[in-house]
Write a protein that holds these residues in place. Structure first.
Motif, PDB file in Angstrom:
ATOM      1  N   SER A 118       0.832  -1.144  -0.018  1.00 47.92           N
ATOM      2  CA  SER A 118       0.115  -0.043   0.132  1.00 47.92           C
ATOM      3  C   SER A 118       0.882   1.170  -0.077  1.00 47.92           C
ATOM      4  N   TYR A 119       0.805   2.101  -1.059  1.00 49.14           N
ATOM      5  CA  TYR A 119       1.743   3.168  -1.358  1.00 49.14           C
ATOM      6  C   TYR A 119       1.123   4.650  -1.006  1.00 49.14           C
ATOM      7  N   ILE A 120      -0.008   4.633  -0.556  1.00 46.92           N
ATOM      8  CA  ILE A 120      -0.794   5.725   0.084  1.00 46.92           C
ATOM      9  C   ILE A 120      -0.001   6.359   1.148  1.00 46.92           C
ATOM     10  N   ASP A 121       0.105   7.622   0.900  1.00 47.90           N
ATOM     11  CA  ASP A 121       0.906   8.652   2.029  1.00 47.90           C
ATOM     12  C   ASP A 121       2.347   8.303   1.824  1.00 47.90           C
ATOM     13  N   SER A 122       3.062   7.634   0.828  1.00 50.32           N
ATOM     14  CA  SER A 122       4.409   7.350   0.567  1.00 50.32           C
ATOM     15  C   SER A 122       5.131   8.278   0.213  1.00 50.32           C
ATOM     16  N   PRO A 123       6.116   8.950   0.651  1.00 48.49           N
ATOM     17  CA  PRO A 123       6.604  10.147   0.580  1.00 48.49           C
ATOM     18  C   PRO A 123       7.448  10.398  -0.994  1.00 48.49           C
ATOM     19  N   ILE A 124       7.687  11.505  -1.556  1.00 47.30           N
ATOM     20  CA  ILE A 124       8.523  11.514  -2.551  1.00 47.30           C
ATOM     21  C   ILE A 124       9.824  12.054  -2.274  1.00 47.30           C
TER      22      ILE A 124
END
Length: 345
Positions: A118-124
């Motif tokens: 789950s990559y939601i809210d993963s930072p750039i």
């Protein structure tokens, strides 16, 4: 007379509890090994080769898959020695003694998000490692207006969304919520940049030339591939920047923090100049030629290995033939020796 009923096979103490504890420990270690293998596989999937668009005309279009490159990032003095062994540094354009290091914007999920897929809210973040297109650093330019055709040319000032497609096919939008106590970068305290579901006012971006004297001239003009630009959030009119003084340790190594905010003398240093890169026709031909050369080299290497195998097989056959001939001569000599012995008797 009573006999001793105890011997070495008798179980004493909490033997049942000890056996359950050992079984639980074995199961826990097996789960840890399975999770580690799963984590290694997912992290390797993010580093697989990504696909970027081909732009023969040298212009950016809606629907193009690009990599966002920061050509000039000047880290702190203590970080230069850390990068020196891994990257080729370039002299700083400002004339300072610190070298500049190019970085590429990428999605950097933490370990828990990677295991949950789950990559939601993963930072750039900005990675100084991966400059070639891989899954974690490829973004797609998507029009915000449904009436805009996908293949139309992107001009300076046109709003668009940056979409990242995960390895599982999920489409997530590069978003920067307005800075607050809950939504701000951990070290720079500017607006954080992360992935969110769905398009919103916080996920709208536009391109602006990095040179102020060209902004009025190039307004509504087509944006070129590789041009030095600012990636500006339309809601706050603030550029996306790479923090030069703040780095974070990720599962892929040391990377720079990425945030949204204006860079002034009163703030910490950050690099705001970016470049959106794709393949051009020449690059595509060069890449195809390189692939053909690699295939030819692989074919040549395979032919050499087959030839070596044939030589070894032939040598083995010759050795076996020589061994059979030697044994046959040995038998003949033995028969002749026996025959002479019988004649002499």
């Amino acid at each position: 007379m009573a006999r001793n009923a105890y011997h070495s096979g008798v179980r004493v103490g909490n033997w049942y509890e000890n056996r359950l504890r050992e079984e639980e420990l074995k199961m826990s270690m097996e789960r840890c090994r399975t999770a580690e293998r799963h984590f290694q596989g997912l992290s390797a999937a993010l580093l697989e080769e990504g696909e970027v668009s081909v732009c023969p005309d040298g212009l950016l279009h809606f629907g193009d898959s690009v990599i966002v490159h920061a050509p000039v990032v000047t880290p702190r003095r203590g970080q230069v020695t850390e990068y020196a062994s891994n990257f080729h540094s370039f002299p700083s354009p400002a004339g300072t003694s610190r070298p500049s290091i190019p970085c590429t914007l990428a999605v950097t999920p933490n370990r828990q998000a990677l295991i949950k897929n789950s990559y939601i809210d993963s930072p750039i973040t900005a990675s100084p490692d991966h400059h070639k297109p891989v899954i974690k650093n490829v973004f797609t330019i998507v029009p915000r207006d449904s009436h805009t055709p996908t293949s139309s040319i992107l001009c300076y000032g046109d709003p668009f969304d940056l979409v990242h497609v995960t390895s599982g096919g999920e489409r997530l939008y590069v978003t920067s919520p307005v800075g607050s106590a809950l939504h701000s970068s951990r070290m720079s305290r500017r607006q954080e940049v992360l992935l969110q579901e769905g398009s919103s006012a916080h996920s709208a971006w536009r391109l602006v030339p990095s040179q102020p004297e060209l902004r009025l001239t190039l307004q509504d003009q087509p944006a070129e591939v590789g041009a030095r630009v600012w990636l500006v959030q339309t809601m706050t009119n603030q550029p996306l920047v790479v923090e030069e003084e703040f780095v974070t340790n990720t599962i892929f190594g040391t990377e720079h923090e990425v945030s949204v905010g204006m860079v002034t003398r009163a703030t910490t240093k950050a690099a705001s100049t970016l470049a959106l890169l794709t393949w051009t026709r020449d690059e595509t031909q060069t890449r195809r030629r390189r692939e053909e050369e690699e295939e030819e080299e692989e074919r040549r290497r395979r032919d050499e290995e087959e030839e070596e195998d044939l030589k070894r097989q032939r040598m083995k056959e010759l050795e076996e033939e020589e061994e059979r001939r030697r044994r046959r001569l040995h038998r003949i000599n033995a028969i002749m020796t026996t025959a002479h012995a019988e004649i002499n008797q």
